[in-house]
Scaffold this active site. Structure first.
Site, PDB file in Angstrom:
ATOM      1  N   CYS A 196      38.591  39.348  39.294  1.00 51.85           N
ATOM      2  CA  CYS A 196      39.417  38.704  38.281  1.00 51.85           C
ATOM      3  C   CYS A 196      39.080  37.220  38.261  1.00 51.85           C
ATOM      4  O   CYS A 196      38.803  36.647  39.315  1.00 51.85           O
ATOM      5  CB  CYS A 196      40.878  38.898  38.682  1.00 51.85           C
ATOM      6  SG  CYS A 196      41.956  38.850  37.287  1.00 51.85           S
ATOM      7  N   GLU A 199      33.644  42.838  37.905  1.00 48.04           N
ATOM      8  CA  GLU A 199      34.340  44.100  37.628  1.00 48.04           C
ATOM      9  C   GLU A 199      34.700  44.159  36.149  1.00 48.04           C
ATOM     10  O   GLU A 199      35.059  43.154  35.548  1.00 48.04           O
ATOM     11  CB  GLU A 199      35.606  44.146  38.492  1.00 48.04           C
ATOM     12  CG  GLU A 199      36.320  45.475  38.478  1.00 48.04           C
ATOM     13  CD  GLU A 199      37.523  45.494  39.415  1.00 48.04           C
ATOM     14  OE1 GLU A 199      38.551  46.054  39.030  1.00 48.04           O
ATOM     15  OE2 GLU A 199      37.415  44.924  40.524  1.00 48.04           O
TER      16      GLU A 199
END
Length: 442
Positions: free
Chosen positions: A308, A342
């Site tokens: 993140c 990700e």
């Protein structure tokens, strides 16, 4: 990483309602007759009555709404709530500006809505059915892709559930350090904070409170002046701290609550034990003030070097997002691994990554003499081969010849792409990075 998209001006096609009254135009001939006064009164009364019958507006209604720029933009009513004033007009409406990202959604008063522009509420299932009959499969797929941007991992049912659960921002603003910041998205704070339009965060330990006085009392007792972790980088006034989610669980969870206010796609991590958080700070004589962060799993089987990423709104457009991305790759190089972020990436995150990959790869191609393979580029940069391939393909710098990919590096083309990619942001001074990979720390 980027700023709130600003709706376009009227010149760019947004609707305004300032047409010249017919009576002000010079007639080409003949005499103009005004309707009788009682006829005008009847018309305005009928119009008023018609507007009253459509109130309160139903959820799903489409209407034009006056935004903070003073212009009208198309919106859809997402939710409504009654004010404690008693009349049929005493509702406020939570609206989505249909031309723009959800981060601009907000509560508006009735007077901001142009009731002349109200469209009847259409049952969306019926609307989808009718629309799909008129669309080719390719068009339908393109629409579907647009609807799930940032949520590619969710199936249709999960996506509907996510949108229903997160459709209304629960916290309008936060105070963090010297900044008051408007939030962008819903964040699942504990239920006792549901009635708080504003939250006050301690900028060092990230504890949050409902009232300013609580924050002031907390600040007199809080002895932290930087994130609760190890400082692994210091260059000038910039500092990076590594925070272990297992050792600092409350800090990690508070950071996730805070970040979710600015990230639509983010899944909240309750199990922060599995993550490391890298907090970028600007330092002065009052302490180290968080400007952004990225997180990464301690052990990732998919080669993720970043889970993140966020630059807080007051610090955006200053090169910090690019710095955070570059920093994540420097850690990968120290680990002797290739890395990739990700998925899914937020809209702003994806833009930043594409810019970073483009600049890094083109810089190497410009300086390199002779042939170079994608594997060699990956070894030099720690960027995963698939990301290198898609970046070069999007720049049309790669061709498929005799069963293999060949990179075409015309200097003029490279210069053109580099110029389009924009500036590279803040540099990471690798000599200032003092860090041991997690697997070696134990």
């Amino acid at each position: 990483m980027g700023s709130i998209e600003t709706p376009p001006s009227a010149e760019n096609g947004s609707a305004t309602h300032t047409a010249m009254p017919e009576g002000d135009q010079k007639p080409s001939g003949g005499v103009g007759f005004a309707p009788p006064v009682n006829e005008v009164t009847m018309e305005s009364e009928m119009l008023k009555k018609r507007k009253m019958t459509m109130l309160p507006l139903e959820v799903g209604t489409r209407v034009m709404c006056r935004w903070r720029d003073g212009k009208y933009h198309p919106v859809k009513v997402i939710e409504r709530r009654k004010l404690n004033l008693g009349g049929v007009n005493d509702y406020e409406y939570y609206v989505h500006y249909t031309e723009f990202n959800r981060r601009l959604d907000e509560w508006v008063k009735l007077e901001q809505l142009d009731l002349d522009s109200v469209e009847a509420v259409v049952d969306e299932k019926v609307e989808d059915k009718v629309t799909s009959l008129k669309m080719t499969r390719h068009q339908k797929r393109k629409i579907d892709e647009t609807h799930v941007e940032g949520h590619e991992e969710l199936d249709a049912a999960s996506l509907r559930e996510h949108e229903e659960f997160t459709k209304v921002k629960n916290i309008a603003t936060i105070e963090l350090g010297r900044y008051e910041i408007e939030t962008w998205y819903f964040s699942p704070f504990p239920p006792e904070y549901n009635d708080s339009l504003k939250l006050y965060f301690c900028e060092f330990c990230l504890n949050f409170m409902k009232r300013k006085e609580q924050l002031q009392r907390h600040m007199r007792k809080c002895d932290l002046k930087h994130p609760p972790g190890d400082e692994i980088y210091r260059s000038g006034t910039l500092s990076m701290f590594e925070v272990d989610g297992k050792k600092n669980k409350v800090y990690g969870q508070n950071l996730c609550y805070l970040a979710k206010l600015f990230l639509d796609h983010k899944t909240l991590y309750y199990d922060v034990d599995l993550f490391l958080f890298y907090i970028l700070c600007e330092c002065d004589d009052r302490g180290c003030h968080m400007v952004g962060y990225f997180s990464k799993e301690k052990h990732s089987e998919e080669s993720y070097n970043l889970a993140c990423i966020l630059t807080l709104p007051p610090y955006q457009r200053k090169g910090y997002g690019k710095f955070l991305i570059a920093f994540s790759y420097e850690l990968s190089k120290k680990e002797g691994k290739v890395g990739t972020p990700e998925r899914p990436l937020s809209d702003l995150g994806l833009l930043s990554y594409r810019g970073y990959w483009t600049r890094v790869l083109l810089d190497i191609l410009k300086k390199h003499k002779g042939n170079i393979s994608i594997k060699e580029l990956s070894d030099m940069t720690a960027i995963k081969a698939e990301d290198i391939l898609t970046t070069l393909q999007s720049l049309e710098l790669i061709q498929y010849r005799k069963g293999q990919h060949v990179i075409c590096a015309d200097p003029k083309v490279l210069d053109r792409h580099l110029k389009a990619a924009g500036r590279g942001g803040l540099e990471v001074d690798v000599s200032k990075l003092i860090w041991t990979p997690y697997k070696e720390q134990g």
